[in-house]
Design an enzyme around this catalytic site. Structure first.
Site, PDB file in Angstrom:
ATOM      1  N   ARG A   1      11.934  -5.281   4.829  1.00 27.73           N
ATOM      2  CA  ARG A   1      11.629  -3.934   4.432  1.00 27.73           C
ATOM      3  C   ARG A   1      12.623  -3.138   5.288  1.00 27.73           C
ATOM      4  NH1 ARG A   1       5.782  -1.981   5.305  1.00 27.73           N
ATOM      5  NH2 ARG A   1       5.683  -3.455   6.990  1.00 27.73           N
TER       6      ARG A   1
ATOM      7  N   ARG B   1      11.482  -1.595  10.796  1.00 23.93           N
ATOM      8  CA  ARG B   1      10.440  -1.177  11.479  1.00 23.93           C
ATOM      9  C   ARG B   1      10.217  -2.049  13.055  1.00 23.93           C
ATOM     10  NH1 ARG B   1       5.170   0.015   8.195  1.00 23.93           N
ATOM     11  NH2 ARG B   1       4.269  -1.117   9.677  1.00 23.93           N
TER      12      ARG B   1
ATOM     13  N   ARG C   1      -9.595   0.661   8.812  1.00 19.10           N
ATOM     14  CA  ARG C   1      -9.319  -0.683   9.121  1.00 19.10           C
ATOM     15  C   ARG C   1     -10.294  -1.605   9.683  1.00 19.10           C
ATOM     16  NH1 ARG C   1      -3.453   0.395   8.810  1.00 19.10           N
ATOM     17  NH2 ARG C   1      -2.465  -1.761   9.265  1.00 19.10           N
TER      18      ARG C   1
ATOM     19  N   LYS D   1       0.873  -1.380  -0.095  1.00 19.75           N
ATOM     20  CA  LYS D   1      -0.243   0.076   0.035  1.00 19.75           C
ATOM     21  C   LYS D   1       0.787   1.097  -0.028  1.00 19.75           C
ATOM     22  CE  LYS D   1      -2.043  -1.204   3.880  1.00 19.75           C
ATOM     23  NZ  LYS D   1      -1.356  -2.505   4.019  1.00 19.75           N
TER      24      LYS D   1
ATOM     25  N   ARG E   1      -0.582  -8.700  13.701  1.00 19.53           N
ATOM     26  CA  ARG E   1      -0.955  -7.773  12.549  1.00 19.53           C
ATOM     27  C   ARG E   1      -2.243  -8.609  11.334  1.00 19.53           C
ATOM     28  NH1 ARG E   1       4.410  -5.124  10.522  1.00 19.53           N
ATOM     29  NH2 ARG E   1       2.991  -3.950   9.130  1.00 19.53           N
TER      30      ARG E   1
END
Ligand code: AP5
Length: 210
Positions: free
Chosen positions: A123, A156, A88, A13, A167
């Site tokens: 990431r 992160r 969400r 996203k 998550r």
């Protein structure tokens, strides 16, 4: 043009929002980025937000909805915006209607659970700007450094395996029901195969928008 990008954590996203922001001069509104920013200060609210981020749970609606509505009433959103990470859950989706926010299109980035684990573990992010890289699929020009500022890239905190698991659980329980909600709404809805390479995903989104 007001867009919503929906998808599992790590679906791409943020990556796609960055392209769309540049291409169409839209405001890029990432609730994750807003919350990470808030969490850096030393206030009781920052402490509370940090607890949710670190555990992979959703920040309560009463905190995030107010922040989001305030953000999209800022000047740069007047010509259109991309919502990355909001709504969400159903209450958040309904809050957009309540605030008379017009949404033109929802783009759902479809991907498998297996794929997102490798995406999130590779990431690397530039904390100050939110720019995101991937050690294999989208490496920075200089290893470990942001392309624009040369500053250090980091992992992160919520990209640890145990938090990723949480998550994903939260996504299936709270966010996935939004697919049915938007498919049954008057808003244009596109499903894009987000497992393809970034450029292909971008071109599929652009096709959906044309
Ligand atoms: P948030 O920051 O929104 O995280 P997320 O939805 O979990 O999504 P991510 O940012 O992890 O992934 P992404 O889909 O943007 O993927 P990206 O482009 O980076 O939320 C974080 C937390 O904040 C939540 O857990 C919650 O606590 C809180 N929060 C946020 N919004 C909230 C709300 N509305 N209500 C309550 N709480 C909220 O890509 C991932 C990686 O893959 C990158 O390395 C990228 O380079 C790579 N990649 C991207 N596309 C491709 C591709 N096509 N091929 C190969 N690699 C790719």
């Amino acid at each position: 043009m007001n867009l919503i990008l929906l998808g599992m954590p790590g679906a791409g996203k943020g990556t796609q929002a960055e392209h769309l922001q540049k291409k169409f001069s839209l405001a890029n509104v990432s609730t994750g980025a807003i919350l990470r920013d808030v969490s850096k200060s030393n206030t009781p609210q920052a402490k509370k937000v940090r607890q949710f981020l670190d555990s992979g749970k959703l920040v309560p609606n009463e905190i995030i909805i107010e922040m989001l509505v305030k953000r999209i009433n800022e000047k740069d959103c007047a010509n259109g915006f991309i919502l990355d990470g909001f709504p969400r859950n159903l209450e958040q989706a309904i809050s957009l209607d309540d605030a008379s926010v017009n949404i033109d299109r929802v783009i759902f980035l479809r991907i498998s659970e297996d794929e997102i684990v490798s995406r999130m573990s590779g990431r690397r992010v530039h904390l100050a700007s939110g720019r995101s890289y991937h050690v294999i699929h989208n490496p920075p020009k200089i290893d470990g450094k942001d392309d624009i500022t040369g500053e250090e890239l980091v992992q992160r905190d919520d990209d640890k395996p145990e938090v990723i698991k949480k998550r994903v659980e939260v996504y299936f329980r709270e966010t996935e029901p939004l697919l049915k909600f938007y498919k049954n709404s008057q808003i244009n809805f596109n499903e894009i195969d987000a497992s393809k390479p970034m450029k292909i995903v971008t071109s599929k989104i652009l096709k959906a928008l044309s």
